[in-house]
Design a protein around this motif. Sequence first.
Motif, PDB file in Angstrom:
ATOM      1  N   TRP A 125       0.833  -1.215   0.000  1.00 32.03           N
ATOM      2  CA  TRP A 125       0.000   0.000   0.000  1.00 32.03           C
ATOM      3  C   TRP A 125       0.861   1.257   0.000  1.00 32.03           C
ATOM      4  CZ3 TRP A 125      -0.760   2.757   4.933  1.00 32.03           C
ATOM      5  CH2 TRP A 125      -1.571   3.882   4.808  1.00 32.03           C
ATOM      6  N   LEU A 126       1.879   1.294   0.855  1.00 32.94           N
ATOM      7  CA  LEU A 126       2.760   2.458   0.907  1.00 32.94           C
ATOM      8  C   LEU A 126       3.504   2.650  -0.407  1.00 32.94           C
ATOM      9  CD1 LEU A 126       4.326   2.031   4.468  1.00 32.94           C
ATOM     10  CD2 LEU A 126       2.659   3.762   3.780  1.00 32.94           C
ATOM     11  N   ALA A 127       3.986   1.552  -0.989  1.00 28.77           N
ATOM     12  CA  ALA A 127       4.766   1.637  -2.214  1.00 28.77           C
ATOM     13  C   ALA A 127       3.936   2.145  -3.388  1.00 28.77           C
ATOM     14  CB  ALA A 127       5.352   0.267  -2.553  1.00 28.77           C
ATOM     15  N   LEU A 128       2.679   1.735  -3.467  1.00 28.69           N
ATOM     16  CA  LEU A 128       1.855   2.069  -4.630  1.00 28.69           C
ATOM     17  C   LEU A 128       1.114   3.391  -4.496  1.00 28.69           C
ATOM     18  CD1 LEU A 128       0.324  -1.418  -5.520  1.00 28.69           C
ATOM     19  CD2 LEU A 128       2.370  -0.339  -6.419  1.00 28.69           C
ATOM     20  N   THR A 129       0.820   3.805  -3.281  1.00 25.25           N
ATOM     21  CA  THR A 129       0.037   5.032  -3.099  1.00 25.25           C
ATOM     22  C   THR A 129       0.888   6.211  -2.638  1.00 25.25           C
ATOM     23  OG1 THR A 129      -0.448   4.568  -0.765  1.00 25.25           O
ATOM     24  CG2 THR A 129      -1.984   3.692  -2.417  1.00 25.25           C
ATOM     25  N   THR A 130       2.073   5.948  -2.094  1.00 26.10           N
ATOM     26  CA  THR A 130       2.942   6.944  -1.450  1.00 26.10           C
ATOM     27  C   THR A 130       2.263   7.553  -0.227  1.00 26.10           C
ATOM     28  OG1 THR A 130       2.331   8.934  -2.729  1.00 26.10           O
ATOM     29  CG2 THR A 130       3.967   7.459  -3.699  1.00 26.10           C
ATOM     30  N   ALA A 131       1.405   6.786   0.438  1.00 25.51           N
ATOM     31  CA  ALA A 131       0.745   7.241   1.656  1.00 25.51           C
ATOM     32  C   ALA A 131       1.771   7.485   2.761  1.00 25.51           C
ATOM     33  CB  ALA A 131      -0.279   6.206   2.116  1.00 25.51           C
ATOM     34  N   ARG A 132       1.342   8.204   3.800  1.00 25.45           N
ATOM     35  CA  ARG A 132       2.246   8.624   4.869  1.00 25.45           C
ATOM     36  C   ARG A 132       1.884   7.958   6.196  1.00 25.45           C
ATOM     37  NH1 ARG A 132       2.398  15.193   3.703  1.00 25.45           N
ATOM     38  NH2 ARG A 132       3.237  15.052   1.567  1.00 25.45           N
ATOM     39  N   LEU A 133       2.897   7.726   7.010  1.00 23.57           N
ATOM     40  CA  LEU A 133       2.703   7.193   8.353  1.00 23.57           C
ATOM     41  C   LEU A 133       3.231   8.185   9.384  1.00 23.57           C
ATOM     42  CD1 LEU A 133       3.872   3.457   8.119  1.00 23.57           C
ATOM     43  CD2 LEU A 133       1.602   4.403   7.662  1.00 23.57           C
ATOM     44  N   GLY A 134       2.529   8.257  10.508  1.00 22.01           N
ATOM     45  CA  GLY A 134       3.005   9.030  11.635  1.00 22.01           C
ATOM     46  C   GLY A 134       3.719   8.143  12.642  1.00 22.01           C
ATOM     47  N   GLN A 135       3.993   8.702  13.810  1.00 19.73           N
ATOM     48  CA  GLN A 135       4.786   8.004  14.815  1.00 19.73           C
ATOM     49  C   GLN A 135       4.193   6.658  15.213  1.00 19.73           C
ATOM     50  OE1 GLN A 135       4.512   9.284  18.947  1.00 19.73           O
ATOM     51  NE2 GLN A 135       6.747   9.372  19.094  1.00 19.73           N
TER      52      GLN A 135
END
Length: 357
Positions: free
Chosen positions: A167-177
């Motif tokens: 999911w992160l790789a394909l959407t470039t979504a962000r994560l917090g702490q």
Amino acid sequence: MTNSLVAEPEILFEKRGRAGIITLNRPKALNALSGTMVSLMHPQMVAWASDDSVELVIIRAAGEKAFSAGGDIRELHEWGIAKDPAMRVFYREEYILNTYIKEYPKPYVALIEGIMMGGGAGVAVHGSHRVVGERLMFAMPETGIGFFPDVGGTYFLPRMPGKVGTWLALTTARLGQSDALWGGIATHAVASADMDAVLDALCADGNPDKTLARFATTPQAGPTQAVLDVINRCFAADTVEEILARLDAETGDHAEWAQKQAAMMRAKSPTSLKIALRQMQDGAKADFEECMRIEYRIVTRIADGTDFYEGVRAVIIDKDNAPKWQPATLEAVSDADVDAYFAPLPDELDLSNPAQF
């Protein structure tokens, strides 16, 4: 008398107490990694590995906005446009450095605050201890500029919970702490106000496990955990097209979230999306060094392509956010096209001795 301006070093090294400290020192550039920074960091780490007075290595960053926003994209873009071999040298040295961090014989502690993306993750997430403050913003945004999630993303993203890495790789979504801690990007969370005290204690104690146990916090669950079932259901598909179809078909409480993910994906390079999905599939079955060799194969081919340069133009240089990808559709990117990026090179990345460039 004339005044001369002396440029600040891009990276700083010091010994304090029991620790060797690396400071990324380009705060105005969000501590983006340059070729100079990579080429200086590696030999210093080698020297500290055999220095008995250095019990651990700490990496941190100057300024409050970013640990590191990634590689110096403008520098890489200029090298690539000019067909300068420095571009390939940079990636070879960066990937060897990533591998050396992964295999480092002493504790390697990253103190991470603010933005951490791309190449910044490469000099942090492979270390033994990854400490994140409350202002963390982690992402792997490479598919948005026609690139791919490298610096070991082939290894660490598939090893996150479920299909979160895909999911992160394909959407470039962000994560917090909180989500970074839960997802394994971080090993410890601390209060941002305590970060300087953590540094001082690490230098004094020389024992990161003991020190970090004193400062560690347990943040409340982050938003990613609430949509994990949807992520796993949609991003488990074998193709990018099927992932999009599943997101489009999502109903219920998370339908709007799914539509946003699909919209983010449709703005990315079709070639990059297919490369990234293949990375996640292959990387899940490969060891770290093989993952780095895979990435070197891909980056060598990307450097000879068009999407990376077009993505950088659209997002970073002209900032019109209207890249013209080639090919422009997922259907036009064949399996054979993707296979070509992963094919072995005549001169593979040599990781037989990552202590040397």
